[in-house]
Design a protein around this motif. Structure first.
Motif, PDB file in Angstrom:
ATOM      1  N   ALA A   1     -18.846   4.185  84.965  1.00 29.94           N
ATOM      2  CA  ALA A   1     -18.715   2.992  85.802  1.00 29.94           C
ATOM      3  C   ALA A   1     -17.734   3.233  86.939  1.00 29.94           C
ATOM      4  O   ALA A   1     -17.958   2.800  88.076  1.00 29.94           O
ATOM      5  CB  ALA A   1     -18.255   1.806  84.953  1.00 29.94           C
TER       6      ALA A   1
ATOM      7  N   GLN B   1     -15.466  -1.419  87.270  1.00 29.21           N
ATOM      8  CA  GLN B   1     -15.885  -1.307  88.659  1.00 29.21           C
ATOM      9  C   GLN B   1     -15.117  -2.263  89.556  1.00 29.21           C
ATOM     10  O   GLN B   1     -14.705  -1.905  90.671  1.00 29.21           O
ATOM     11  CB  GLN B   1     -17.386  -1.556  88.770  1.00 29.21           C
TER      12      GLN B   1
ATOM     13  N   ALA C   1     -18.580   3.163  90.934  1.00 31.38           N
ATOM     14  CA  ALA C   1     -17.830   2.327  91.879  1.00 31.38           C
ATOM     15  C   ALA C   1     -17.318   3.154  93.049  1.00 31.38           C
ATOM     16  O   ALA C   1     -17.297   2.689  94.193  1.00 31.38           O
ATOM     17  CB  ALA C   1     -16.667   1.643  91.160  1.00 31.38           C
TER      18      ALA C   1
END
Length: 296
Positions: A143, A98, A147
């Protein structure tokens, strides 16, 4: 200096077109500008090429994310077309993925490629032996998608190296099956572009296009394990992007090696940019115009 390269929205607009875009891969600001001036609508910052040009190192995960970001900022500041950056494995666990997404966005990239190799990774055509398990691969991609929702608006190119990693242990058919399973999972999670690294035949490439939904990228590496096909052939198969990861680097290295030989033999190379052309490439005239206006 604020990055001026094309945005994720610009890149998505390109991907929405029913065509297969040729994407020469660059490694520094100068090579990116050459790609743009040739009329290509986008480029990709190749990790292999950056490692070689920046540090004279092999593509085996030796460069840090800081070095890649530094190279990327300069590159994105030099062009107005969208640039996809090589994010490797995301440089760690889900939290690192992220953070890498946000850093690449801040550097000016329009997209990022993330892969499922273990760390340190290596060039996909140079004997990949291991990828993370399914759960970790899915976690990594989840992830990245999260993000993107949180502001790191990048086009996510999801890559798997499972075709190479599992071939010796399970055979080529099962290795390809695993690679396609992962790509379908990445597509379901929301990856924008899917990338099967190092397929061995046209049949494998066609199966990828037939079975995995979404936008797809082909990788044409001269001397690699994947058949070299034309953009027309790849477009007919169902590919939307065709990357040439080492063509510019290999061509530049060949030309420089020949130039050194010529100089050693007491002559100037016959094939090179003229001084005016070189000045134009680095925007000397624009600089002089700006300085002249300030002087008055």
């Amino acid at each position: 200096m604020t990055p001026i390269a094309g945005t994720a929205s610009d890149l998505r607009a390109l991907l929405s077109q029913e065509s297969c875009h040729v994407m020469p891969c660059c490694f520094d600001a100068l090579s990116a500008r050459i790609v743009e001036q040739a009329g290509c609508p986008l480029t990709f910052m190749s990790g292999f090429s950056v490692a070689a040009a920046r540090a004279g190192l092999p593509d085996t995960g030796l460069l840090t994310v800081t070095e890649m970001l530094d190279q990327g900022r300069n590159l994105c500041n030099a062009v107005s077309i969208p640039v996809i950056g090589d994010g490797d494995t995301g440089h760690g666990n889900a939290a690192n993925v992220q953070r890498t997404m946000h850093q690449f966005k801040q550097a000016g990239f329009a997209g990022i490629m993330l892969e499922d190799q273990i760390s340190p990774k290596r060039c996909g055509h140079a004997g990949v032996k291991e990828v993370v398990d399914r759960d970790n691969a899915v976690e990594r991609m989840s992830a990245a998608v999260e993000a993107r929702r949180q502001g790191a608006d990048l086009v996510i190119v999801a890559r798997t190296d499972a075709r190479s990693a599992f071939a010796e242990r399970y055979g080529e058919r099962r290795a390809l099956d695993e690679a396609l399973w992962r790509l379908k999972a990445f597509a379901d999670l929301g990856a924008d572009v899917l990338f099967l690294e190092a397929p061995r035949s046209e049949q494998e490439m066609q199966r990828f296009c037939n079975e995995v939904p979404g936008k797809r990228m082909a990788n044409m590496l001269e001397g690699g394990v994947t058949p070299l096909l034309s953009p027309e052939q790849l477009g007919a198969m169902g590919f939307n992007l065709v990357a040439y990861p080492l063509t510019l680097l290999a061509s530049a290295a060949f030309a420089m090696r020949q130039a050194v030989k010529d100089l050693q033999n007491g002559k100037t190379p016959e094939t090179m940019l003229s001084f005016p052309e070189l000045k134009a490439l680095v925007n000397f005239d624009a600089y002089d115009d700006t300085v002249g206006k300030q002087a008055h």
